[in-house]
Design an enzyme around this catalytic site. Structure first.
Site, short mmCIF file in Angstrom:
data_model
loop_
_atom_site.label_atom_id
_atom_site.label_comp_id
_atom_site.label_asym_id
_atom_site.label_seq_id
_atom_site.Cartn_x
_atom_site.Cartn_y
_atom_site.Cartn_z
N GLU A 156 0.79 -1.23 0.00
CA GLU A 156 0.00 0.00 0.00
C GLU A 156 0.83 1.29 0.00
O GLU A 156 0.79 2.06 0.97
CB GLU A 156 -0.98 0.00 1.19
N GLU A 209 -5.64 -8.63 0.66
CA GLU A 209 -6.28 -8.27 1.95
C GLU A 209 -7.74 -7.98 1.68
O GLU A 209 -8.08 -7.31 0.69
CB GLU A 209 -5.68 -7.00 2.56
#
Ligand code: IFM
Length: 441
Positions: A171, A351
């Site tokens: 991320e 995720e």
């Protein structure tokens, strides 16, 4: 989307079913066996940065309890585990000396997972940069790219042939924007210019690391993990429509275009003006290394509004304890769009999960909302596959409740409940559902 039927049989036999964690969120042992401080250790020390004034000193005590945690993973019945390495545990200053005790920790973890036949998906940077490198400017400094490349090569040399994939960064949007523009994550800076420098150096260091790791002759799949979501205009108002286009550019296209097309999107560069990323000749070609996989972290969708902020309760859908709307269709839509616009070789959902307020009552944790979230997002993943998208993996976030960054320990994302006072682990009903699903029931 409730009452959706989904079964493991709908997926290919070799589909990767996993759970995910990250080093800082679970390990604890913040200064044990030669580990150096990370930027999160430093950030937690400043009053007001973490909602419950907590830190990562103990977390889930995974550094000591890893055998029990591997038991949990194994009991769940998953065939894959996604975890990260703490850079300051294996190289306390982020440059120079390697910490053999730190490497020994990951060596034993990897051996134990291999013995259980669980695939290992290793992330090199899930946010815990060595604090010593922050003092050199952190990700806003180009110098850090070469340190990251050396760290990546050392890890790949030692473990690359034993793990099933290597992800460089988790991320980058969060690291750069929450850390350098919004200031709610370390280093707590509020500068768009510094944030865009961080974006560029994260992407550049990804490309440098992948190239250098492949130079070792490794065939282990390599890639990157992005947090992505569809963004809609809050209304038909042309200003909202224009804002949603630029927000999509800042959150998705800036990263995807650079990684998969070797260019930054011109509308975003124009919008950024003097704050645009500091590109040097050759950088974009380095960034655009072939990725064997793209990891997608999906939690919710977003709306852009040029006026009042969009009200999450207006959809009538369930809202999680993070204040995020539950919207499984967004995952299908996102995966289809990524496949259509960028054709990554493989797509992995790295995720996906939800925080709710859980309680252990008589040894049981009844979490129907998380169970539904999990079931409906697995079904949404399948819907994308039915439309021809090459999705090969689904990792639930997270194996167990852990340190949820600036929210501290109050937000529980785990399939396994952790009592932080006693470190007792308890399977929630969502974990039992996943276990049953994986058994083919
Ligand atoms: O806990 C985080 C994780 O570290 C990165 N992705 C989002 C999760 C939930 O906020």
């Amino acid at each position: 989307m409730s009452n959706m039927t989904v079964s493991r049989d709908h997926f290919p036999k070799d589909f990767k079913w996993g759970v995910a964690t990250s080093s800082f969120q679970i390990e604890g042992a913040h200064d044990r066996d030669g580990k150096g401080p990370s930027i999160w250790d430093a950030f937690c020390e400043i009053d007001g940065n973490i909602a419950d004034a907590s830190n990562g000193h103990v977390a889930c005590d995974h550094y000591a309890r890893w055998p029990e945690d591997i038991e949990l993973i194994s009991r769940l019945g998953v065939n894959a585990y996604r975890f990260s390495m703490s850079w300051p545990r294996v190289q306390p200053d982020g440059q120079g000396t390697w910490n053999e005790a730190g490497f020994a920790f990951y060596d034993q973890l990897i051996s134990a997972l291999a013995a259980r036949g669980i695939e290992m998906h290793l992330t090199l940077n899930h946010w815990d940069l060595p604090q010593a490198l922050q003092e050199k400017g952190g990700w806003a400094s180009r110098e850090v790219c070469a340190h990251f490349e050396r760290y990546a090569v050392e890890v790949a040399r030692r473990f690359g042939h034993r793990v099933h994939s290597i992800c460089t960064h988790n991320e980058p949007w969060v690291i750069a924007i929450l850390g350098y523009e919004q200031g709610i994550f370390p280093p707590g800076m509020q500068s768009r210019k510094q944030a865009m420098r961080a974006v560029h150096h994260l992407l550049l260091s990804h490309g440098m690391a992948v190239k250098a790791m492949r130079g070792l002759g490794l065939t282990t799949p390599m890639g990157i993990v992005l947090n992505l979501s569809p963004i809609y205009p809050a209304s038909d108002d042309p200003q909202d429509v224009a804002k949603s286009k630029i927000d999509d550019g800042l959150i998705l296209r800036l990263y995807m275009d650079a990684l998969f097309k070797g260019e930054y999107p011109q509308d975003v560069i124009d919008h950024l003006g003097d704050d645009a990323p500091p590109v040097q000749p050759g950088d974009l070609a380095t960034i655009a290394q072939h990725n064997d996989f793209l990891g997608v972290n999906y939690y919710t969708r977003n709306f852009s509004s040029s006026g009042n902020p969009w009200d999450v309760s207006s959809t009538g859908n369930t809202v999680t304890d993070m204040g995020w709307e539950v919207y499984p269709q967004g995952l299908t839509e996102l995966l289809c769009r990524l496949h259509h616009d960028y054709q990554p070789e493989r797509l992995w959902v790295t995720e996906n999960g939800s925080a709710f307020k859980d309680q252990v009552i008589d040894g049981e944790v009844n979490d129907p909302q998380r169970l539904e979230y999990l079931r409906d997002h697995i079904a949404a993943t399948h819907q994308a596959m039915a439309q021809g998208v090459p999705v090969e993996a689904y990792f639930a976030w997270s194996l167990m409740d852990n340190f949820e960054w600036a929210s501290g320990y109050a937000k529980r994302f785990g399939l396994v409940h952790v009592d932080f006072a006693t470190q007792k682990r308890t399977f929630k009903n969502s974990a039992l559902w996943y276990q049953n699903f994986l058994l083919g029931n």
